[in-house]
Design a protein around this motif. Structure first.
Motif, mmCIF file in Angstrom:
data_model
loop_
_atom_site.group_PDB
_atom_site.id
_atom_site.type_symbol
_atom_site.label_atom_id
_atom_site.label_comp_id
_atom_site.label_asym_id
_atom_site.label_seq_id
_atom_site.Cartn_x
_atom_site.Cartn_y
_atom_site.Cartn_z
ATOM 1 N N LEU A 271 46.094 17.145 -45.015
ATOM 2 C CA LEU A 271 46.672 17.647 -46.264
ATOM 3 C C LEU A 271 47.641 18.795 -45.998
ATOM 4 C CD1 LEU A 271 43.610 17.576 -48.709
ATOM 5 C CD2 LEU A 271 45.481 15.927 -48.485
ATOM 6 N N MET A 272 47.345 19.616 -45.005
ATOM 7 C CA MET A 272 48.250 20.721 -44.705
ATOM 8 C C MET A 272 49.581 20.208 -44.159
ATOM 9 S SD MET A 272 48.567 23.843 -45.202
ATOM 10 C CE MET A 272 46.934 23.754 -45.925
ATOM 11 N N LYS A 273 49.535 19.110 -43.419
ATOM 12 C CA LYS A 273 50.798 18.520 -42.973
ATOM 13 C C LYS A 273 51.595 18.009 -44.167
ATOM 14 C CE LYS A 273 53.006 15.126 -39.982
ATOM 15 N NZ LYS A 273 52.882 14.130 -38.904
ATOM 16 N N GLN A 274 50.894 17.470 -45.164
ATOM 17 C CA GLN A 274 51.568 17.004 -46.371
ATOM 18 C C GLN A 274 52.250 18.162 -47.090
ATOM 19 O OE1 GLN A 274 48.981 14.529 -48.690
ATOM 20 N NE2 GLN A 274 50.467 14.224 -50.327
ATOM 21 N N VAL A 275 51.594 19.327 -47.138
ATOM 22 C CA VAL A 275 52.184 20.515 -47.754
ATOM 23 C C VAL A 275 53.468 20.912 -47.037
ATOM 24 C CG1 VAL A 275 51.870 23.012 -48.067
ATOM 25 C CG2 VAL A 275 50.059 21.438 -48.723
ATOM 26 N N VAL A 348 51.600 19.435 -53.790
ATOM 27 C CA VAL A 348 51.459 20.601 -52.912
ATOM 28 C C VAL A 348 50.553 21.640 -53.569
ATOM 29 C CG1 VAL A 348 52.688 22.600 -51.962
ATOM 30 C CG2 VAL A 348 53.597 20.299 -51.632
ATOM 31 N N ARG A 349 50.817 21.933 -54.847
ATOM 32 C CA ARG A 349 49.987 22.936 -55.531
ATOM 33 C C ARG A 349 48.529 22.498 -55.580
ATOM 34 N NH1 ARG A 349 50.812 24.704 -61.764
ATOM 35 N NH2 ARG A 349 50.292 22.488 -62.045
ATOM 36 N N ARG A 350 48.285 21.218 -55.858
ATOM 37 C CA ARG A 350 46.908 20.736 -55.926
ATOM 38 C C ARG A 350 46.209 20.920 -54.572
ATOM 39 N NH1 ARG A 350 44.529 16.648 -59.016
ATOM 40 N NH2 ARG A 350 46.090 17.191 -60.589
ATOM 41 N N ILE A 351 46.911 20.627 -53.479
ATOM 42 C CA ILE A 351 46.321 20.790 -52.145
ATOM 43 C C ILE A 351 46.006 22.255 -51.863
ATOM 44 C CG2 ILE A 351 46.771 20.589 -49.671
ATOM 45 C CD1 ILE A 351 48.460 18.093 -50.325
ATOM 46 N N ILE A 352 46.956 23.138 -52.178
ATOM 47 C CA ILE A 352 46.750 24.570 -51.938
ATOM 48 C C ILE A 352 45.572 25.081 -52.765
ATOM 49 C CG2 ILE A 352 47.767 26.855 -52.229
ATOM 50 C CD1 ILE A 352 48.890 25.285 -49.870
ATOM 51 N N GLN A 353 45.478 24.650 -54.020
ATOM 52 C CA GLN A 353 44.361 25.068 -54.865
ATOM 53 C C GLN A 353 43.032 24.570 -54.311
ATOM 54 O OE1 GLN A 353 45.642 23.527 -58.668
ATOM 55 N NE2 GLN A 353 46.593 25.464 -59.272
#
Length: 390
Positions: A271-275, A348-353
């Motif tokens: 997921l961080m790579k996706q961000v 991106v926001r959903r992953i960070i949250q």
């Protein structure tokens, strides 16, 4: 209206002390107590079993029980009845320990008088009633949470079914549109002419955009249900992997990369790579019209919190629309300027949250943009506060 009478159980084997307590309560200015006595713990436990006791005055030294175990047996027998410990000389430390363990109060026998004892009983009863209301409220709250959790799980299952339906029911017609338009171009191209072929290209482009939107929506909906696979991960390695991916679409563009050393953090690597792929990819896209593009990837510390950022000198945007950036389908540039589905930053926001962090941006129209994000490590600070790069 007079206060209701309260039934107090005195557990005391010393007749003199028992008589003193009884007389002290009788002469109390607010004497509305019915005092019952027991000279053994076994007798007291039997009386407690019958109910109707509002408070217990408990001596710890009884013929059939001594010390801390006396309180523990009485408390386990009637957990909702407040217990006031009667202490002798040298018992204060034990009494304090028992108050921490559930006793409502303690009173030294040498300090006994009607006012002190009456006040201790009333306060103990009120504290126990308050504690009981809190326990009932917490139980009710827990039941509500369980109900809402069950409803949420059912809603998630319904959403998952809906996502599968969207994937199947919308993609199928799109494939038909794309397939038949391709056949039309191949079989009837000469008849259609240049103008007809141009319209077919518009159809192909529309199908591709719609497929991208559907894929983005499906990814966004799955994020809430996916379990994070968090482990210590090198952000340097993720950034290098992302740069290798985006380089294939850059061709002969001039981009100056400023990539600082980044730490290892606990995160879901995929997921961080996706961000980072989205943020860096956006910088590549929105610097397309710069003769010399500059993209910076770095990390700073503010107030003890790690903040990561991706900065560029591209098209930027007007900060009055900044709150729209992270909403699904919200775009600040026209399709004929920069392509996109409007789902990427929402994802991106959903992953960070999900990682316990937050994301925000600073920009100026035609002067570039900087996207900041945290991963829930270290102290918090106000959102959208500018951060200087290290």
């Amino acid at each position: 209206m007079s206060d209701p009478r309260l039934t107090v159980l005195l557990v005391e084997d010393n007749p003199g002390d028992a008589r003193l307590i009884q007389e002290s309560l009788a002469v109390s200015p607010s004497s509305n107590f019915d005092l019952e006595t027991a000279d053994k713990l076994a007798t007291a436990l039997l009386r407690l079993s019958n109910g109707g006791i509002d408070a217990v005055l408990l001596d710890l030294a009884l013929p059939d029980s001594k010390g801390e175990s006396t309180f523990e047996k009485a408390k386990s027998h009637a957990p909702t009845v407040p217990i006031i410990i009667l202490t002798g000389l040298g018992d204060e430390a034990l009494a304090l320990k028992l108050v921490s363990g559930g006793a409502q109060d303690y009173v030294a026998k040498m300090d006994l008088n009607g006012a002190i004892l009456s006040r201790a009983i009333r306060h103990a009863i009120e504290r126990e009633r308050t504690a009981q209301r809190i326990r009932e409220f917490n139980q009710e709250l827990e039941e509500r949470v369980q109900e809402r959790t069950a409803e949420l799980e059912a809603a998630n299952q319904e959403l998952e079914g809906f996502s599968s339906s969207v994937s199947h029911d919308l993609r199928g017609p799109l494939h038909l549109i794309d397939g038949y338009s391709t056949m039309l171009e191949e079989n009837f191209g000469p008849v259609l002419g240049p103008e007809g072929k141009k319209y077919l290209q518009y159809i192909h482009k529309g199908v591709q955009e719609m497929s991208g939107i559907i894929e983005g929506l499906l990814n966004l909906s799955r994020l809430g249900r996916r379990e994070l696979q968090k482990k210590m991960t090198s952000l340097d390695e993720i950034v290098q992997s992302v740069l290798a991916d985006v380089q294939t679409g850059i061709h002969d563009r001039r981009i100056e990369w400023k990539v600082a050393a980044l730490p290892a953090v606990e995160c879901d690597a995929g997921l961080m790579k996706q961000v980072l792929l989205n943020l860096i990819g956006n910088s590549v896209k929105y610097t397309r019209r710069r003769e010399a593009a500059v993209i910076e990837i770095g990390q700073a510390t503010f107030g003890g919190e790690m903040v990561f950022f991706v900065r560029d000198n591209g098209a930027g945007f007007d900060m009055q629309y900044a709150e729209k950036l992270f909403g699904a389908f919200e775009r600040l540039h026209r399709d004929d300027e920069f392509e996109g589905t409007g789902v990427g930053l929402a994802t991106v926001r959903r992953i960070i949250q999900r990682h316990g962090g937050r994301i925000w941006a600073e920009a100026e129209l035609d002067k570039g943009a900087t996207f900041y994000f945290t991963l829930g490590q270290g102290k918090r600070r106000p959102a959208r506060e500018p951060v200087k790069s290290s």
